[in-house]
Design a protein around this motif. Structure first.
Motif, PDB file in Angstrom:
ATOM      1  N   THR A  73      17.074  17.591   5.550  1.00  0.00           N
ATOM      2  CA  THR A  73      17.944  17.537   4.403  1.00  0.00           C
ATOM      3  C   THR A  73      18.475  16.219   3.878  1.00  0.00           C
ATOM      4  OG1 THR A  73      19.980  17.738   5.602  1.00  0.00           O
ATOM      5  CG2 THR A  73      18.836  19.641   5.377  1.00  0.00           C
ATOM      6  N   LEU A  74      17.893  15.131   4.628  1.00  0.00           N
ATOM      7  CA  LEU A  74      18.091  13.576   4.289  1.00  0.00           C
ATOM      8  C   LEU A  74      17.006  13.233   3.303  1.00  0.00           C
ATOM      9  CD1 LEU A  74      20.272  12.392   7.442  1.00  0.00           C
ATOM     10  CD2 LEU A  74      21.118  13.128   5.251  1.00  0.00           C
ATOM     11  N   PRO A  75      16.957  12.794   2.244  1.00  0.00           N
ATOM     12  CA  PRO A  75      15.688  12.624   1.486  1.00  0.00           C
ATOM     13  C   PRO A  75      15.065  11.355   2.205  1.00  0.00           C
ATOM     14  CG  PRO A  75      17.858  11.934   0.271  1.00  0.00           C
ATOM     15  CD  PRO A  75      18.159  12.734   1.263  1.00  0.00           C
ATOM     16  N   ILE A  76      15.703  10.173   2.901  1.00  0.00           N
ATOM     17  CA  ILE A  76      14.764   9.162   3.308  1.00  0.00           C
ATOM     18  C   ILE A  76      14.297   9.650   4.609  1.00  0.00           C
ATOM     19  CG2 ILE A  76      15.045   6.784   4.329  1.00  0.00           C
ATOM     20  CD1 ILE A  76      17.183   6.129   2.062  1.00  0.00           C
ATOM     21  N   MET A  77      14.824  10.334   5.460  1.00  0.00           N
ATOM     22  CA  MET A  77      14.462  10.969   6.759  1.00  0.00           C
ATOM     23  C   MET A  77      13.137  11.929   6.602  1.00  0.00           C
ATOM     24  SD  MET A  77      15.799   9.260   9.239  1.00  0.00           S
ATOM     25  CE  MET A  77      14.378   9.924  10.008  1.00  0.00           C
ATOM     26  N   SER A  78      13.394  12.735   5.559  1.00  0.00           N
ATOM     27  CA  SER A  78      12.412  13.698   5.084  1.00  0.00           C
ATOM     28  C   SER A  78      11.190  13.143   4.764  1.00  0.00           C
ATOM     29  CB  SER A  78      12.923  14.469   4.079  1.00  0.00           C
ATOM     30  OG  SER A  78      11.976  15.357   3.961  1.00  0.00           O
ATOM     31  N   PHE A 108      13.421   5.688 -10.332  1.00  0.00           N
ATOM     32  CA  PHE A 108      13.183   6.954  -9.563  1.00  0.00           C
ATOM     33  C   PHE A 108      14.479   7.581  -9.532  1.00  0.00           C
ATOM     34  CE2 PHE A 108      10.426   3.410  -7.809  1.00  0.00           C
ATOM     35  CZ  PHE A 108       9.008   3.960  -8.150  1.00  0.00           C
ATOM     36  N   PRO A 109      14.946   8.266 -10.605  1.00  0.00           N
ATOM     37  CA  PRO A 109      16.270   9.086 -10.608  1.00  0.00           C
ATOM     38  C   PRO A 109      16.065  10.338  -9.615  1.00  0.00           C
ATOM     39  CG  PRO A 109      14.958   9.466 -12.494  1.00  0.00           C
ATOM     40  CD  PRO A 109      14.352   8.253 -11.699  1.00  0.00           C
ATOM     41  N   ASP A 110      14.831  10.658  -9.308  1.00  0.00           N
ATOM     42  CA  ASP A 110      14.590  11.992  -8.419  1.00  0.00           C
ATOM     43  C   ASP A 110      14.902  11.353  -6.975  1.00  0.00           C
ATOM     44  OD1 ASP A 110      13.420  14.592  -7.749  1.00  0.00           O
ATOM     45  OD2 ASP A 110      12.527  13.451  -6.606  1.00  0.00           O
ATOM     46  N   LYS A 111      15.915  11.971  -6.084  1.00  0.00           N
ATOM     47  CA  LYS A 111      15.983  11.615  -4.878  1.00  0.00           C
ATOM     48  C   LYS A 111      14.804  11.586  -3.793  1.00  0.00           C
ATOM     49  CE  LYS A 111      19.135  14.818  -3.823  1.00  0.00           C
ATOM     50  NZ  LYS A 111      20.150  15.657  -3.174  1.00  0.00           N
ATOM     51  N   ASP A 112      13.899  12.556  -4.188  1.00  0.00           N
ATOM     52  CA  ASP A 112      12.786  12.395  -3.216  1.00  0.00           C
ATOM     53  C   ASP A 112      12.134  11.052  -3.821  1.00  0.00           C
ATOM     54  OD1 ASP A 112      13.640  14.594  -2.124  1.00  0.00           O
ATOM     55  OD2 ASP A 112      12.408  15.853  -3.424  1.00  0.00           O
ATOM     56  N   ASN A 113      11.626  10.904  -4.881  1.00  0.00           N
ATOM     57  CA  ASN A 113      11.014   9.718  -5.230  1.00  0.00           C
ATOM     58  C   ASN A 113      11.692   8.544  -4.689  1.00  0.00           C
ATOM     59  OD1 ASN A 113       8.904  11.323  -6.516  1.00  0.00           O
ATOM     60  ND2 ASN A 113       9.874  10.980  -8.363  1.00  0.00           N
ATOM     61  N   PHE A 114      13.087   8.309  -4.873  1.00  0.00           N
ATOM     62  CA  PHE A 114      13.871   7.126  -4.569  1.00  0.00           C
ATOM     63  C   PHE A 114      13.565   6.889  -2.908  1.00  0.00           C
ATOM     64  CE2 PHE A 114      17.657   5.071  -2.979  1.00  0.00           C
ATOM     65  CZ  PHE A 114      17.634   4.071  -3.939  1.00  0.00           C
ATOM     66  N   ALA A 115      13.559   8.314  -2.441  1.00  0.00           N
ATOM     67  CA  ALA A 115      13.586   7.946  -0.867  1.00  0.00           C
ATOM     68  C   ALA A 115      12.086   7.384  -0.384  1.00  0.00           C
ATOM     69  CB  ALA A 115      13.807   9.374  -0.327  1.00  0.00           C
ATOM     70  N   ASN A 116      11.024   7.902  -1.203  1.00  0.00           N
ATOM     71  CA  ASN A 116       9.754   7.509  -0.772  1.00  0.00           C
ATOM     72  C   ASN A 116       9.748   5.857  -1.157  1.00  0.00           C
ATOM     73  OD1 ASN A 116       7.669   9.162   0.234  1.00  0.00           O
ATOM     74  ND2 ASN A 116       8.645  10.454  -1.393  1.00  0.00           N
ATOM     75  N   MET A 117      10.561   5.794  -2.279  1.00  0.00           N
ATOM     76  CA  MET A 117      10.413   4.051  -2.538  1.00  0.00           C
ATOM     77  C   MET A 117      10.971   3.058  -1.460  1.00  0.00           C
ATOM     78  SD  MET A 117      12.839   1.436  -3.606  1.00  0.00           S
ATOM     79  CE  MET A 117      14.217   2.363  -4.240  1.00  0.00           C
ATOM     80  N   ILE A 118      12.326   3.846  -0.781  1.00  0.00           N
ATOM     81  CA  ILE A 118      12.689   3.270   0.350  1.00  0.00           C
ATOM     82  C   ILE A 118      11.994   3.025   1.512  1.00  0.00           C
ATOM     83  CG2 ILE A 118      14.623   3.265   1.883  1.00  0.00           C
ATOM     84  CD1 ILE A 118      15.873   2.351  -0.865  1.00  0.00           C
ATOM     85  N   VAL A 119      11.155   4.128   1.724  1.00  0.00           N
ATOM     86  CA  VAL A 119      10.244   4.031   2.820  1.00  0.00           C
ATOM     87  C   VAL A 119       9.290   2.957   2.528  1.00  0.00           C
ATOM     88  CG1 VAL A 119       8.791   5.352   4.242  1.00  0.00           C
ATOM     89  CG2 VAL A 119      10.662   6.381   3.699  1.00  0.00           C
ATOM     90  N   GLU A 126       1.000  -1.242   0.109  1.00  0.00           N
ATOM     91  CA  GLU A 126       0.090  -0.075   0.060  1.00  0.00           C
ATOM     92  C   GLU A 126       0.879   1.273   0.017  1.00  0.00           C
ATOM     93  OE1 GLU A 126      -2.720  -0.262   3.353  1.00  0.00           O
ATOM     94  OE2 GLU A 126      -3.740  -2.067   2.469  1.00  0.00           O
ATOM     95  N   GLY A 127       1.847   1.355  -0.765  1.00  0.00           N
ATOM     96  CA  GLY A 127       2.993   2.206  -0.655  1.00  0.00           C
ATOM     97  C   GLY A 127       2.468   3.441  -1.571  1.00  0.00           C
ATOM     98  N   THR A 128       3.071   4.347  -0.905  1.00  0.00           N
ATOM     99  CA  THR A 128       3.026   5.807  -1.641  1.00  0.00           C
ATOM    100  C   THR A 128       3.376   5.939  -3.164  1.00  0.00           C
ATOM    101  OG1 THR A 128       3.291   7.157   0.565  1.00  0.00           O
ATOM    102  CG2 THR A 128       3.700   8.416  -1.736  1.00  0.00           C
ATOM    103  N   ILE A 129       4.497   5.291  -3.524  1.00  0.00           N
ATOM    104  CA  ILE A 129       4.983   5.205  -4.890  1.00  0.00           C
ATOM    105  C   ILE A 129       5.268   3.903  -5.526  1.00  0.00           C
ATOM    106  CG2 ILE A 129       7.504   5.425  -4.201  1.00  0.00           C
ATOM    107  CD1 ILE A 129       7.845   7.709  -6.007  1.00  0.00           C
ATOM    108  N   VAL A 130       5.358   2.950  -4.649  1.00  0.00           N
ATOM    109  CA  VAL A 130       5.505   1.534  -5.278  1.00  0.00           C
ATOM    110  C   VAL A 130       4.329   0.698  -4.844  1.00  0.00           C
ATOM    111  CG1 VAL A 130       7.004  -0.500  -5.391  1.00  0.00           C
ATOM    112  CG2 VAL A 130       8.095   1.839  -5.286  1.00  0.00           C
ATOM    113  N   LYS A 131       3.821  -0.151  -5.638  1.00  0.00           N
ATOM    114  CA  LYS A 131       2.669  -0.904  -5.213  1.00  0.00           C
ATOM    115  C   LYS A 131       2.923  -2.383  -5.072  1.00  0.00           C
ATOM    116  CE  LYS A 131       0.206   2.590  -5.221  1.00  0.00           C
ATOM    117  NZ  LYS A 131      -0.357   3.274  -3.850  1.00  0.00           N
ATOM    118  N   GLU A 132       4.302  -2.672  -5.435  1.00  0.00           N
ATOM    119  CA  GLU A 132       4.739  -4.104  -5.439  1.00  0.00           C
ATOM    120  C   GLU A 132       6.286  -3.945  -5.277  1.00  0.00           C
ATOM    121  OE1 GLU A 132       2.679  -6.698  -8.377  1.00  0.00           O
ATOM    122  OE2 GLU A 132       4.529  -6.417  -9.862  1.00  0.00           O
TER     123      GLU A 132
END
Length: 381
Positions: free
Chosen positions: A252-257, A183-194, A127-133
């Motif tokens: 300022t850290l994309p994953i933490m943000s 997800f080359p954008d850092k914010d999108n990549f970070a949301n994927m990691i979350v 049920e991710g924000t940016i990745v569904k599986e």
């Protein structure tokens, strides 16, 4: 709110680490989770084939101590599996070689536990924000308990690598490169990691910070002695503690943000959320952040302007740079690059910066540290 434990651990002497690990796990009542048939995944940081003293990977003594304590709690050796998916192309032989050099094969043999080398992916809906599986390695899906054994390190793309980022190793082989490409954008990549962290949901995390890494981590930095282990049930809280000790503003850290904006972590830890050897909880003196962090001016541009002028953002961001005199032409950077922007010409690597997405995978995987961080075009190329 889940506490973060700091435990002074002066060295990698087996008895010293064992005592720290047992005290940590008893304090968090991990023993109450273990039954005779409980299946357990031990997920170390095994970024690449690197010997333990370089502080790139979780030290094998930490891994072995965790296994010993779990067995004392009643876990059966045949139900414990060490598993990670290193960066770059992987197969069973490559993984076995990585486990051996990192010291995990010997641990598995001594303790009689399993070493996972199959790299069979299992698809998990989210049920991710940016990745569904996600496609994850089997033990990450099938284990009752996941013990996340991360490393205290900086990271040229995400600023730092701790508890949450370590879970990227549950994605098999080059599937990780595909996520960099998607997800080359850092914010999108970070949301994927979350999103990934929310799927994997590690039961417990211990961060190996006896020797950490500063500078251009997660593989090209310098060893920094810290003399402690960090632990807890909430990986976001642990990473908040790490970011404070490294001297980062977590926003300022994309994953933490991303985690903070999604309500998964507070903006800072209250003092009562840190327990154990609390005198160690302070900013580390003269800690070196990645050059990419100090050189990246793109995050200082209002998002509306960055969206309207992506060329400006691209110009402002730091990029990888090949040191031709150090490059040995091994091709590891070429094989890991998700955008296929690297060529080996005359036994030297060449990067097409026009198509570079600044994931710094090449920097991570270079075995001779021949890839540096390049200043942006407006500041002293």
């Amino acid at each position: 709110m889940s506490k973060v434990i700091l435990k002074k651990t002066e060295n990698y002497d087996s008895s010293t680490v064992y005592i720290s690990v047992k005290e940590i796990m008893l304090e968090q009542r991990i023993n109450e989770l273990i039954e005779e048939n409980t299946t357990i995944l031990i997920k170390p940081n095994m970024l690449t084939r690197t010997s333990p003293e370089k502080a790139v990977t979780t030290h094998p003594v930490v891994v072995e101590s965790v296994i010993m304590v779990l067995k004392e709690f009643g876990a059966r050796a045949e139900n414990i599996t060490i598993a990670d998916s290193s960066g770059g192309p992987s197969n069973s032989a490559i993984l076995q070689g990585n486990y051996t050099v990192c010291g995990f094969s010997l641990v598995a043999k001594k303790q009689g536990v399993n070493l996972y080398t199959k790299l069979i992916g299992k698809t998990v809906k989210t049920e991710g924000t940016i990745v569904k599986e996600f496609e994850l390695i089997e033990p990450a899906v099938q284990s009752d308990i996941i013990i996340n054994l991360a490393k205290f390190k900086t990271h040229v793309m995400t600023g730092m690598s701790g508890a949450v980022k370590n879970l990227f190793g549950t994605v098999p082989g080059l599937k990780k490169a595909e996520f960099h490409m998607r997800f080359p954008d850092k914010d999108n990549f970070a949301n994927m990691i979350v999103d990934l962290c929310e799927v994997v949901k590690p039961t417990f995390t211990i961060v190996d910070a006896v020797n950490g890494m500063e500078g251009d981590g997660p593989a090209g930095g310098k060893v920094r002695y810290l003399g402690l282990l960090m632990a807890g049930k909430n990986p976001y809280n642990i990473d908040l503690a790490i970011s404070y000790m490294m001297g980062f503003d977590p926003m300022t850290l994309p994953i933490m943000s991303a985690a903070i904006k999604r309500g998964l972590a507070p903006e800072k830890l209250d003092e009562n959320m840190v327990i154990g050897d609390t005198w160690l909880y302070r900013p580390i003196e003269n800690f070196q952040k990645p050059k990419s962090y100090s050189l990246d001016f793109s995050d200082r541009i209002p998002r509306a302007i960055r969206w309207a002028t992506p060329t400006v953002e691209k110009l402002l961001a730091p990029k990888p740079k090949i040191n031709k005199s150090a490059c040995i032409g091994c091709g590891k950077c070429q094989s890991i690059c998700p955008q296929h922007t690297i060529e080996i010409i005359n036994k030297r690597a060449h990067i097409n910066l026009k198509n570079c997405i600044r994931c710094f995978c090449c920097h991570e995987m270079c075995p001779v540290k021949a890839i540096d961080v390049k200043r942006n075009v407006f500041f002293n190329i």
